[in-house]
Scaffold this active site. Structure first.
Site, mmCIF file in Angstrom:
data_model
loop_
_atom_site.group_PDB
_atom_site.id
_atom_site.type_symbol
_atom_site.label_atom_id
_atom_site.label_comp_id
_atom_site.label_asym_id
_atom_site.label_seq_id
_atom_site.Cartn_x
_atom_site.Cartn_y
_atom_site.Cartn_z
ATOM 1 N N TRP A 101 4.964 34.588 16.519
ATOM 2 C CA TRP A 101 6.072 34.331 17.453
ATOM 3 C C TRP A 101 6.433 35.574 18.241
ATOM 4 O O TRP A 101 6.697 35.505 19.435
ATOM 5 C CB TRP A 101 7.289 33.772 16.708
ATOM 6 C CG TRP A 101 7.019 32.446 16.058
ATOM 7 C CD1 TRP A 101 7.125 32.141 14.729
ATOM 8 C CD2 TRP A 101 6.588 31.226 16.715
ATOM 9 N NE1 TRP A 101 6.780 30.831 14.522
ATOM 10 C CE2 TRP A 101 6.456 30.245 15.704
ATOM 11 C CE3 TRP A 101 6.313 30.878 18.033
ATOM 12 C CZ2 TRP A 101 6.058 28.937 15.987
ATOM 13 C CZ3 TRP A 101 5.916 29.578 18.312
ATOM 14 C CH2 TRP A 101 5.794 28.632 17.298
ATOM 15 N N ASP A 171 14.840 37.155 17.686
ATOM 16 C CA ASP A 171 14.561 35.742 17.461
ATOM 17 C C ASP A 171 14.912 35.495 15.995
ATOM 18 O O ASP A 171 14.236 35.997 15.099
ATOM 19 C CB ASP A 171 13.076 35.474 17.734
ATOM 20 C CG ASP A 171 12.643 34.051 17.380
ATOM 21 O OD1 ASP A 171 13.462 33.283 16.848
ATOM 22 O OD2 ASP A 171 11.464 33.721 17.640
ATOM 23 N N LYS A 195 15.013 24.859 12.441
ATOM 24 C CA LYS A 195 14.612 25.501 11.204
ATOM 25 C C LYS A 195 15.748 25.422 10.190
ATOM 26 O O LYS A 195 15.664 24.704 9.229
ATOM 27 C CB LYS A 195 14.198 26.960 11.454
ATOM 28 C CG LYS A 195 13.140 27.129 12.527
ATOM 29 C CD LYS A 195 11.772 26.618 12.121
ATOM 30 C CE LYS A 195 10.814 26.372 13.266
ATOM 31 N NZ LYS A 195 10.361 27.530 14.011
#
Ligand code: PLP
Length: 360
Positions: A101, A171, A195
């Site tokens: 990511w 993030d 998530k």
């Protein structure tokens, strides 16, 4: 009803209490005669829902007044572009690459300016967080970027990097609300809700006021400017109404459960017993450096790909589902977010013990 223990990395399990409450309100939200899915985002009932969600989130995380809370769309991946578009003033940014990511975010940023990779753990399959105590930060850097919890590899920053005064952008998709956070340490954090927070379709961004700029390059799309959404209270266009409503319920649930201190304690206990078992086991092991272990995503392997497959299959037959590791790394991964009960982790460990005994 037959609920399984769902170890999916995302979309992931949500508190049963929240789902039940939403089910009760599905067709007639509090006497409105309609579902939250059917009501105007300009109605006062929805305004109350989004206002309450923001107020509860502020309370839960203790978000300072000089930070805005934005409910956005486009997934965390869209932020990979929004961040450099909005925050690059000098056209320079520093990235720390600790997984897919972060790597994707760094690559996306190169479209908008100069990107320097300050540190990376790619040399060891992202199995650790690099030492970030004395980084060679660019004097012109507009921000330093990290992915705080690496969902795929099961690593987490236990100490934030020393950014030498530069704004930290994180993030936090897979660790937001898992423990207390000091928002003052960041310029911007963002999280895809699917998530640890709520349904897919919502991205929560918390951004310091002075980073919300109007002097952006012409090419920046209106919808990708933080200012657009900050000025409109996240109602510039139709927001992901139903998703925000569910996030709001999760915030209330977390407050009721004792807030983020209580979550941290619960999460440390859940992850602790699983790591303890992995450290003792002769069959299973965790490939992550000890000091970098995630509380949310616990990866493990048997060392034999066929056996891994057999384990995932046998576990699913017992109602322990979605334990397959990310397609890029293989092995297993148990995502044990806030909503995973302790009993779920205990059942997993019990099953692993049994599997180990049978396959020795
Ligand atoms: C899942 C995930 C993403 C991607 O989220 P999308 O909403 O699918 O774009 C980005 N970062 C992290 C840390 C993630 O876990």
């Amino acid at each position: 009803m037959n609920r399984v223990y769902n170890f999916s990395a995302g979309p992931a399990c949500l508190p049963l209490e929240v789902l039940k409450e939403a089910a009760e309100e599905m067709c007639d939200y509090r006497g409105s005669g309609m579902s939250v899915m059917e009501m105007s985002h300009r109605s006062s009932i929805f305004q109350d829902i989004i206002d309450e969600a923001e107020a509860d989130l502020r309370k839960l995380v203790k978000i300072p007044d000089n930070y805005k809370v934005l409910f956005l769309q486009g997934g965390a991946s869209q932020q990979f572009a929004a961040v450099p578009m909005n925050l690059m003033k000098n056209g320079v940014a520093d990235y720390i690459v600790t997984g897919q990511w972060a790597k994707k975010a760094a690559k996306e940023a190169t479209k908008y300016g100069k990107v320097k990779v300050l540190a990376s753990s790619e040399n060891k399959v992202f199995s650790y967080i690099p030492d970030c105590s004395s980084l060679d930060i660019d004097g012109d850097a507009d921000y330093v970027y990290i992915c705080e919890n690496n969902t795929i590899y099961g690593t987490k920053y236990h100490t934030l990097p020393d950014t030498k005064g530069k704004d930290l952008v994180a993030d936090v998709s897979s660790c937001f609300l898992s423990e207390p956070t000091d928002i003052n340490k960041y310029g911007l954090v963002f999280a895809g809700a699917q998530k640890n927070v709520g349904p897919a379709g919502v991205v929560i961004a918390v951004i310091r006021d002075d980073l919300i700029r109007d002097d952006l390059p012409e090419y920046v799309p209106t919808m990708l400017k933080y200012k657009t959404h900050a000025d409109a209270g996240s109602l510039y266009n139709t927001p992901p109404c139903y998703g925000i409503y569910i996030c709001g319920k999760v915030f209330k649930h977390l407050i009721k459960e004792g807030g983020l201190e209580a979550m941290k304690e619960k999460n440390e206990h859940k992850a602790g017993i699983l790591y303890d078992f992995l450290d003792e086991s002769k069959m299973f092991s965790n490939p992550v450096e000890r000091g970098s272990r995630s509380l949310m995503n616990v990866t493990f392997v048997t060392g034999n790909e066929e056996l891994d497959k057999e384990f995932v299959k046998a576990a699913a037959a017992r109602g322990l589902v979605n334990l397959k590791g990310h397609r890029t790394v293989g092995g297993m991964r148990a995502s044990i977010y806030n909503a995973m009960p302790l009993e779920g982790v205990e059942s997993l460990i019990a099953f692993m013990k049994e599997f180990e005994k049978e396959h020795r």
